[in-house]
Design an enzyme around this catalytic site. Structure first.
Site, mmCIF file in Angstrom:
data_model
loop_
_atom_site.group_PDB
_atom_site.id
_atom_site.type_symbol
_atom_site.label_atom_id
_atom_site.label_comp_id
_atom_site.label_asym_id
_atom_site.label_seq_id
_atom_site.Cartn_x
_atom_site.Cartn_y
_atom_site.Cartn_z
ATOM 1 N N THR A 28 -4.246 -1.015 2.761
ATOM 2 C CA THR A 28 -4.875 -1.019 4.085
ATOM 3 C C THR A 28 -4.905 -2.454 4.619
ATOM 4 O O THR A 28 -5.034 -3.403 3.840
ATOM 5 C CB THR A 28 -6.302 -0.454 3.966
ATOM 6 O OG1 THR A 28 -6.210 0.918 3.589
ATOM 7 C CG2 THR A 28 -7.076 -0.563 5.278
ATOM 8 N N ASP A 83 -0.322 -3.468 -1.508
ATOM 9 C CA ASP A 83 -1.529 -3.679 -0.694
ATOM 10 C C ASP A 83 -1.631 -5.159 -0.331
ATOM 11 O O ASP A 83 -0.966 -6.008 -0.939
ATOM 12 C CB ASP A 83 -2.766 -3.228 -1.496
ATOM 13 C CG ASP A 83 -3.962 -2.915 -0.608
ATOM 14 O OD1 ASP A 83 -3.922 -3.224 0.599
ATOM 15 O OD2 ASP A 83 -4.955 -2.365 -1.133
ATOM 16 N N GLY A 84 -2.479 -5.459 0.619
ATOM 17 C CA GLY A 84 -2.752 -6.840 1.006
ATOM 18 C C GLY A 84 -3.962 -7.372 0.258
ATOM 19 O O GLY A 84 -4.487 -6.713 -0.660
ATOM 20 N N ALA A 85 -4.423 -8.555 0.654
ATOM 21 C CA ALA A 85 -5.618 -9.138 0.041
ATOM 22 C C ALA A 85 -6.223 -10.150 1.006
ATOM 23 O O ALA A 85 -5.538 -10.673 1.885
ATOM 24 C CB ALA A 85 -5.266 -9.818 -1.277
ATOM 25 N N GLY A 98 -11.823 -6.861 3.246
ATOM 26 C CA GLY A 98 -12.001 -7.337 4.614
ATOM 27 C C GLY A 98 -11.865 -6.198 5.626
ATOM 28 O O GLY A 98 -12.523 -6.182 6.663
ATOM 29 N N GLU A 105 -9.109 1.448 -2.224
ATOM 30 C CA GLU A 105 -8.030 0.543 -2.655
ATOM 31 C C GLU A 105 -8.093 0.325 -4.165
ATOM 32 O O GLU A 105 -7.054 0.319 -4.841
ATOM 33 C CB GLU A 105 -8.135 -0.799 -1.921
ATOM 34 C CG GLU A 105 -7.747 -0.696 -0.454
ATOM 35 C CD GLU A 105 -8.009 -1.966 0.331
ATOM 36 O OE1 GLU A 105 -7.328 -2.171 1.342
ATOM 37 O OE2 GLU A 105 -8.908 -2.740 -0.043
ATOM 38 N N LYS A 123 -3.871 -16.760 2.442
ATOM 39 C CA LYS A 123 -4.715 -16.014 1.485
ATOM 40 C C LYS A 123 -4.751 -16.659 0.098
ATOM 41 O O LYS A 123 -5.541 -16.272 -0.750
ATOM 42 C CB LYS A 123 -4.194 -14.583 1.338
ATOM 43 C CG LYS A 123 -3.968 -13.844 2.645
ATOM 44 C CD LYS A 123 -5.274 -13.640 3.365
ATOM 45 C CE LYS A 123 -5.133 -12.867 4.653
ATOM 46 N NZ LYS A 123 -4.669 -11.514 4.520
HETATM 47 C C1 5RP Z 1 -8.759 -3.964 3.343
HETATM 48 C C2 5RP Z 1 -8.195 -5.078 2.556
HETATM 49 C C3 5RP Z 1 -7.007 -5.778 3.114
HETATM 50 O O1 5RP Z 1 -5.975 -5.704 2.196
HETATM 51 C C4 5RP Z 1 -7.360 -7.209 3.370
HETATM 52 O O2 5RP Z 1 -8.478 -7.238 4.229
HETATM 53 C C5 5RP Z 1 -6.189 -7.974 3.994
HETATM 54 O O3 5RP Z 1 -5.955 -7.500 5.280
HETATM 55 P P1 5RP Z 1 -4.868 -8.184 6.219
HETATM 56 O O4 5RP Z 1 -3.544 -7.870 5.632
HETATM 57 O O5 5RP Z 1 -5.101 -7.540 7.562
HETATM 58 O O6 5RP Z 1 -5.169 -9.654 6.250
HETATM 59 O O7 5RP Z 1 -8.639 -5.417 1.491
HETATM 60 O O8 5RP Z 1 -9.922 -3.462 2.751
#
Ligand code: 5RP
Length: 240
Positions: A28, A83-85, A98, A105, A123
């Site tokens: 997400t 996934d992102g972070a 975030g 997740e 990040k």
């Molecule tokens: C969502 C998350 C996202 O992976 C994290 O917030 C990073 O989001 P983005 O790619 O928009 O910077 O943990 O719960």
């Protein structure tokens, strides 16, 4: 090149891990959304995968792209999650949440053989904690939970403002699971494992945004190119 381009490059690189027939977890956030978009293109070209989304937002995006979806109930073991972070350190420890999807997740990541994290280089941190740590808590007794969280965090060397997350509508942000988020501005988290262990003693806390020992690979893209942090063998060219 913009941050958006770096996110897209990281997503493209993560696609290298995807093989026909895989069961995937879909993350997400804005970076994960780029991966989902690219995956949609591959599916249209004939790639066969089934995917478990980590949020209702990702479910809608993937469904609109025609990506076949399943659930962890029907498919409890996944091959790969991308996934992102919000933060990633040298040891592939993460802060996530975030976007408020940290519980799903983490459930999806832990059900996966491999977890690949994609991010732009903003990040990348030496020490976790500049990004306020999200905690998912049940609404019942949240003030009592908050007090206990503050005390246990302090005992683990972490102090800072703890704020109830407010949504864009001005009301408390409610997760896909019907819970609330406390964002904890602890600054440096010198011992994430100790903090995580301590916070899990809070009965009203469902999950923390600390992802420790969960990620296998971090693909981080910035002005200097691609940096790959890995716990496993990489089988693709690191230059984009
Ligand atoms: C969502 C998350 C996202 O992976 C994290 O917030 C990073 O989001 P983005 O790619 O928009 O910077 O943990 O719960």
């Amino acid at each position: 090149m913009s941050t958006d381009d770096w996110k897209r490059q990281a997503a493209e690189q993560a696609l290298e891990y995807v093989e026909d027939g895989m069961k995937l977890g879909l993350g997400t956030g804005s970076t994960a959304a780029k991966f989902v978009e690219l995956l949609g293109g591959k599916v249209r070209s004939g790639l066969k995968v089934v995917c478990v989304p980590t949020s209702e937002a990702t479910r809608s995006q993937a469904a609109a792209l025609g990506i076949p979806l399943t659930t962890l109930d029907d498919t409890p073991e996944l091959d790969l999650t991308v996934d992102g972070a919000d933060e990633i350190d040298e040891e592939l420890r993460l802060i996530k949440g975030g976007g408020g999807a940290l519980l799903r997740e983490k459930i999806v990541a832990v059900a996966s053989d491999r977890v690949v994290i994609i991010a732009d280089n903003s990040k990348r941190v030496d020490v976790l904690g500049k990004f306020p740590l999200p905690l998912e808590v049940v609404p019942f007794g949240i003030r009592a939970s908050e007090r206990l969280i503050a005390k246990l965090a302090e005992d683990s060397g972490c102090e800072g403002d703890i704020k109830l997350r407010i949504g864009t509508d001005g009301k408390p942000f409610v997760t896909d699971n019907g819970n609330l988020i406390l964002d904890c501005a602890f600054g440096s988290i010198d011992d994430p494992e100790a903090l995580d262990d301590a916070l899990k003693l809070v009965p009203g806390l469902v999950e923390t945004g600390l992802f420790l020992g969960v990620a296998d690979v971090g693909i981080i893209v910035g002005p200097k190119g691609v940096e790959v942090l890995s716990e496993i063998d990489i089988d693709f060219d690191e230059d984009v």
